[in-house]
Design a protein around this motif. Structure first.
Motif, PDB file in Angstrom:
ATOM      1  N   PRO A   1     -12.428   2.489  11.040  1.00 27.86           N
ATOM      2  CA  PRO A   1     -12.342   1.383  11.992  1.00 27.86           C
ATOM      3  C   PRO A   1     -12.123   0.053  11.271  1.00 27.86           C
ATOM      4  O   PRO A   1     -13.038  -0.472  10.635  1.00 27.86           O
ATOM      5  N   CYS A   2     -10.927  -0.504  11.353  1.00 29.67           N
ATOM      6  CA  CYS A   2     -10.696  -1.860  10.839  1.00 29.67           C
ATOM      7  C   CYS A   2     -11.354  -2.823  11.820  1.00 29.67           C
ATOM      8  O   CYS A   2     -11.127  -2.697  13.030  1.00 29.67           O
ATOM      9  N   PRO A   3     -12.167  -3.765  11.365  1.00 30.71           N
ATOM     10  CA  PRO A   3     -12.824  -4.686  12.295  1.00 30.71           C
ATOM     11  C   PRO A   3     -11.814  -5.529  13.073  1.00 30.71           C
ATOM     12  O   PRO A   3     -12.149  -6.100  14.100  1.00 30.71           O
ATOM     13  N   PHE A   4     -10.585  -5.591  12.575  1.00 29.03           N
ATOM     14  CA  PHE A   4      -9.570  -6.422  13.231  1.00 29.03           C
ATOM     15  C   PHE A   4      -8.605  -5.603  14.081  1.00 29.03           C
ATOM     16  O   PHE A   4      -8.091  -6.100  15.066  1.00 29.03           O
ATOM     17  N   CYS A   5      -8.322  -4.356  13.678  1.00 29.32           N
ATOM     18  CA  CYS A   5      -7.279  -3.562  14.345  1.00 29.32           C
ATOM     19  C   CYS A   5      -7.818  -2.330  15.059  1.00 29.32           C
ATOM     20  O   CYS A   5      -7.067  -1.681  15.779  1.00 29.32           O
ATOM     21  N   GLY A   6      -9.066  -1.982  14.852  1.00 30.38           N
ATOM     22  CA  GLY A   6      -9.593  -0.775  15.475  1.00 30.38           C
ATOM     23  C   GLY A   6      -9.372   0.449  14.608  1.00 30.38           C
ATOM     24  O   GLY A   6      -9.008   0.332  13.440  1.00 30.38           O
TER      25      GLY A   6
ATOM     26  N   VAL B   1      -9.832  -2.256   2.272  1.00 28.88           N
ATOM     27  CA  VAL B   1      -8.846  -3.193   2.808  1.00 28.88           C
ATOM     28  C   VAL B   1      -7.874  -2.411   3.682  1.00 28.88           C
ATOM     29  O   VAL B   1      -7.443  -1.314   3.334  1.00 28.88           O
ATOM     30  N   HIS B   2      -7.627  -2.988   4.858  1.00 29.81           N
ATOM     31  CA  HIS B   2      -6.631  -2.384   5.746  1.00 29.81           C
ATOM     32  C   HIS B   2      -5.274  -2.988   5.368  1.00 29.81           C
ATOM     33  O   HIS B   2      -5.030  -4.167   5.587  1.00 29.81           O
ATOM     34  N   MET B   3      -4.424  -2.151   4.755  1.00 29.55           N
ATOM     35  CA  MET B   3      -3.185  -2.671   4.187  1.00 29.55           C
ATOM     36  C   MET B   3      -2.279  -3.294   5.260  1.00 29.55           C
ATOM     37  O   MET B   3      -1.515  -4.205   4.980  1.00 29.55           O
TER      38      MET B   3
HETATM   39 ZN    ZN Z   1      -6.551  -4.125  10.263  1.00 32.33          ZN
END
Ligand code: ZN
Lengths: 88, 961
Positions: free
Chosen positions: A5-10, A57-59
């Motif tokens: 789960p990216c905190p920004f993108c889900g 890190v979510h690339m």
């Molecule tokens: Zn993200």
């Protein structure tokens, strides 16, 4: 393939993420940091079996965050944007 | 003829559409709807392949994915090695060949191996050919053993599609359990994806009797499928759920029959219903691998789906009730049937016209290329042209097992059933041990209930109900004759006994020692008999022996499916210049450099390339050179803490830079090693441009982001990678300024206004341009950055204006010579993973800086302070000698032994100097200028003299010339 789960993108496939190291491995500043402490910061990793706090890190969006997950069961326990560790 | 096609019937075939294909060079007739196996049976082809190790003749065993014997190589554009004849549709013109048989399955020249079988038990080859070296013997042994052949000349007719898919419920299996569960889920408004490995849905209902909701099962199947399709649910036939991965990702392989390669599906369902049915097991008796010995259920499937009667004199052996329907149907179709049941009582009544032998088992089968008869355990001999066996049913719970589901042994079913539930996976139908349709539907309802809904009514079974009645009939230790456990790997009872004697008693060891359960069928018919035998040998129960670990894939998946479109150029796409087509028109020869496709040189190919490069490098110093430097990094760092940020990121103090000025510097890693070099531009107080190495832009950007987010916070610094937004055109050489003045950018190019290491802002054709006076050639140079989409007219203008100055277009190869003449380094080429900044002669910040920066502490370790560190040097060769080889080592003799003291990192012929030049990393090099050292390369020795890295214009006069 795991779902992180990216905190920004889900939730996204793990292939979109890079591992960034142990969370809480704070950088000791200064030219005179004891060498053992510096070596710990640079090279020693805890590699726990079970619950772990890690930086990822979510690339795709470029954002770093703290993820808590179980290295044995691959269960994801939480994910928090950097700088919000104490608010979320 | 013994096996034959009946005149009528066959729910799967279309008799109006005959087809013809070839098998081992013989033509085979069939109908659309046939599998290769059903067509071969209809043509009475008994021997379809040779076994893996002993080259025994083998026939068709099953009718589905479990098939251990009938593997074929399919040729042509859709070539597939080791395809299963039982699941491969027959089609017009197809060319199929049996595996492990030379020249063909019927007349195999390695069949003699079988006569030596008692000399080649499990592990024989490894034990025997260990000395002197297994690899000496391996190629010939491998040529004799094995299965299909890969056609190495084959190229894919296209790339496999890969589909990512989400749904509420994924139902695996479209038999009665899967259909019922799918219907219940759909009625509860959940989105359903239903997959089945057959071309037609229905599973066992396609050939087993049953009435549902008062009508024939086939009508219920049709109505249920229509209902699901009408509700917008996804139904994927010919699709196998081959694996379950982390967080319940399910991999599907979908066969395509229109010429396309298979499709890979990555499905993320919220819940999974596993209703994959069960697979019939063989029975143990001597020579139980002869062609004509088949799964009883498969024979029923061939009869009812393909109208193929598998024999005229059929012996059916069973330990359970499921074979009785088979016996009745085969007898009704006109065969003479004998039914041998291990049970003395408690079994169903024998069907009409079927001779029943109670309490009997098969002791052996006889025959050469196909079965000709059997002997019962009481010595009774029966003639037979076909022997059907049912040794009970093994639930297909691979996905459950792969998901780490625990199995529970059921004595009543003589099988492992799903044990404790796995989160997100419900198992239904025969896979859960259900036998009658009523049990199947009850288990489907239970599975649907676990999805969290209850409202719909479950189907009712209104016809005959199947019963289990199974009595275990496992292979026994000490049995007479050769009794096959694993057909595909030629593992017999004796091999398992040998494994036990040699103490390979754990299932995982048993598997690896005997190869039981390996290869394309993964032991679908053999695993349970094998471990039950091991239990018998070692005096343990079956659950005490346990199963091997379930791993994907359930069935073989083409590697092309996993590759998808990631082949050729798409495997690692190159980055391209905005002016690529212009450069190509200008004669550029392109090469890939660090992920970028760039002009290597203009004009001159192959042997002429060297001359072209030398010419470009020579002329660049004469007047003026034009170079496309668009790949250079342009990462903007903006914000109130931007200066503090770049100070921390760079080894050099950057905050002292005045707006409008540039500075060259290093970025280090935290271990002190030089990570990147380049020029930093300060546009204004709070805005910088990091001009990093071309091949390093992504890595530098990621590093900047990491430190920004981790140390500085999102509010104080903002980073924007503008590399691809702007083209950068470089004009270098003594006449660079004069040329630019003829173009005109609306700003003064006078050295007082725009000195070296300064930037100016101008415009060209209405677009802003940024002109940076930095030099990678050592000559007066201007880097002009302009919107990428407006670069072409400017490039054309520069070229046109350059004609008056004899301007030369230079590619990257010439630039590499020019920078090497100046001793300018390329990170990763002239440095390695140990190079610290002071190794490159940059010691100022290390000794003077008081503020924190990345890598600082690492520059003061014992290692960093060693006096014998490798340092950057120039290297010259004696007059008239050729250039050094890049990578050649500097060597010293210490105690009679050669010892490397470093190596050559860059080496070129310098046209400006008329002699070779080189850079290198040499121990203590900075203090050894003038010293001659020995150089070794590929065993040859020569000398070179250490010099300063800069070989050309050391005073730097040409920067302002
Ligand atoms: Zn993200």
């Amino acid at each position: 393939m795991q779902l992180f789960p990216c905190p920004f993108c889900g939730p996204r496939d793990e292939t979109e993420f890079h591992y960034g190291g142990d969370a809480g491995n704070a950088r000791p500043d200064g030219g005179d940091v004891p060498i053992d402490r510096w070596a710990n910061y640079l090279y020693l990793r805890s590699n726990p079996k079970g619950a772990a706090r890690e930086i990822w890190v979510h690339m795709n969006c470029g954002e770093f965050f703290v993820m808590e997950r179980d290295t044995l069961t691959h269960e994801v326990l939480s994910s928090t944007a950097l700088g919000e560790e104490h608010t979320a | 003829m013994t096996a034959s096609r009946l005149a009528t019937g066959g729910s799967a075939i279309d008799r109006s559409r005959p087809i013809r294909f070839s098998f081992d060079g013989t033509s085979v007739d069939g109908f659309v709807g046939d599998t290769i196996a059903s067509a071969l049976l209809a043509n009475d082809v008994a021997v379809v392949g040779r076994s893996f190790k002993y080259h025994r003749p083998r026939g068709i065993w099953g009718a589905g994915v479990e098939e251990p014997n009938a593997l074929i190589d399919i040729g042509g554009p859709r070539a597939t090695p080791n395809a299963r004849a039982t699941t491969e549709p027959a089609r017009e013109g197809l060319v199929a060949k049996s595996v492990n048989a030379t020249p063909n399955a019927l007349a195999d020249r390695n069949a003699f191996l079988d006569r030596f079988s008692r000399f080649i038990p499990a592990a024989f080859y490894y034990k025997t050919f260990m000395w002197p070296d297994w690899h000496m013997f391996e190629p010939r042994i491998r040529a004799m053993a094995g299965l299909g052949k890969v056609d190495t000349d084959w190229t894919s007719p296209g790339t496999s599609d890969q589909v990512n898919h989400h749904c509420d419920v994924l139902v695996v299996g479209a038999g009665p359990a899967g259909l019922a569960a799918a219907k219940l889920a759909a009625d509860a408004d959940l989105s359903v994806t239903l997959v089945d490995d057959q071309r037609k849905p229905g599973g066992s209902l396609g050939h087993r009797a049953g009435d549902i909701d008062g009508g024939p099962a086939a009508e219920w199947v049709e109505a249920t499928i229509a209902g699901l399709a009408g509700g917008g649910h996804l139904i994927l036939p010919s699709t196998t759920a081959f694996g379950i991965y982390d967080h319940n990702l399910v991999g599907l392989n979908q066969r395509q029959f229109d010429g396309r390669p298979d499709t890979l599906w990555r499905v993320r369902p919220r819940r999974i219903v596993l209703a994959a049915g069960a697979i019939e097991r063989p029975l143990p008796f001597a020579n139980n691998d002869l062609p004509g010995i088949m799964s009883a259920d498969a024979a029923l499937a061939y009869l009812r789906r393909h109208a193929v009667l598998v024999g005229k004199r059929v012996v059916i052996a069973t330990n359970n009730d499921s074979a009785y329907e088979v016996a009745e149907a085969i007898a009704e179709a006109g065969a003479d049937v004998a039914l041998v049941d291990i049970r003395r009582d408690g079994m169903p009544v024998a069907p009409a016209k079927v001779r029943q032998f109670k309490g009997r088992t098969l002791a052996s089968a006889a025959g050469r290329l196909r079965v000709e008869g059997v002997t019962l355990d009481d010595g009774t001999r029966l003639d037979a042209d076909c022997v059907l066996v049912s040794g009970g049913w093994t639930p297909t719970i691979h996905l459950f097992g792969q998901a780490r589901g625990k199995l529970a042994w059921s004595e009543a079913r003589a099988a492992f059933l799903p044990g404790n539930p796995v989160d997100g996976i419900a198992v239904a139908g025969a896979a859960a041990g259900a036998v009658s349709l009523s049990e199947v539907f009850a288990s489907a309802e239970k599975a649907a209930a676990s999805l969290g809904q209850t409202k719909a009514a479950i189907p009712r079974s209104t016809g005959p109900e199947a019963t289990a009645g199974i009595v275990a009939a496992w292979p026994m230790p000490g049995s007479k004759g050769r009794i096959w456990i694993d057909y595909q790997n030629d593992v017999t009872v004796k091999d398992v006994e040998l494994a036990a004697r040699e103490n390979f008693v754990s299932v995982e060891h048993l598997k690896r020692y005997t190869t039981l359960g390996m290869a394309t069928d993964q032991g679908k018919t053999s695993n349970l008999p094998g471990l039950a035998l091991m239990a018998g040998i070692t005096g343990r129960t079956v659950p005490e022996v346990g199963t091997t670990t379930y791993r994907p894939p359930f069935t073989p998946v083409p590697l092309a499916s996993f590759a998808g479109a990631r082949v050729g150029e798409l495997m690692a796409p190159v980055r391209r210049l905005p002016l690529e087509t212009v450069h190509r028109a200008g004669g550029a020869v392109f090469q890939e450099y660090g992920g970028w496709l760039r002009p290597a040189h203009y004009g001159g190919r192959n042997a002429d390339a060297v001359r072209a490069i030398q010419d470009e490098a020579f002329r660049a110093r004469q007047s003026v050179a034009l170079f496309d430097g668009s790949t250079l990094g342009k990462i903007e760092v903006i914000g109130p803490k931007a200066a503090e940020f770049v100070d921390f990121l760079y080894y050099n103090t950057m905050s002292a830079l005045r707006p409008g000025r540039c500075r060259y510097g290093f970025m280090l890693s935290e271990n002190g090693v030089v990570f990147d070099d380049g020029v930093l531009v300060r546009l204004d107080e709070h805005r910088f441009v990091v001009s990093c190495s071309s091949s390093h832009v992504a890595a530098v950007h990621a590093r900047l982001e990491e430190w920004r987010q981790d140390r500085f916070g999102r509010g104080a610094v903002y980073i924007h990678n503008a590399t691809s937004e702007m083209a950068t055109l470089t004009v270098s050489g003594p006449n660079a300024r004069t040329l630019l003045e003829t173009v005109g950018f609306g700003l003064s190019l006078a050295d007082a206004a725009l000195p070296h290491m300064a930037i100016g802002h101008g415009s060209y054709a209405g677009d802003e341009v940024r002109i940076a006076r930095v030099s990678f050639t050592g000559d007066r140079s201007y880097e002009i950055s302009i919107r990428a989409d407006r670069a072409e007219p400017l490039w054309a203008h520069l070229r046109q204006a350059g004609q008056a100055f004899d301007a030369v277009l230079i590619g990257l190869e010439a630039l590499m010579i020019l920078r090497a003449e100046k001793g300018f380094i390329v990170i990763g080429k002239d440095t390695d993973g140990t190079t610290l900044p002071h190794d490159l002669g940059s010691d100022g910040p290390r000794t003077k800086r008081q503020t924190e920066y990345v890598g600082r502490r690492s520059l003061f370790t014992e290692e960093a302070s060693r006096p014998d560190r490798m340092q950057l040097v120039g290297l010259t060769v004696p007059q008239g000698e050729a250039a050094l080889a890049t990578g050649a080592h500097g060597v010293e003799r210490r105690g009679g032994k050669l010892h490397s003291i470093g190596f050559v990192t860059s080496s070129y012929e310098s046209p400006a100097l008329g002699q070779p030049i080189a850079l290198g990393l040499i121990e203590r090099g900075a203090a050894r200028h003038g010293e001659t050292i020995e150089i070794q390369h590929l065993g040859k020795h020569r000398t070179a003299t250490i010099a300063a890295p800069c070989a050309y214009d050391p005073a730097g006069d040409r920067l302002n010339a």
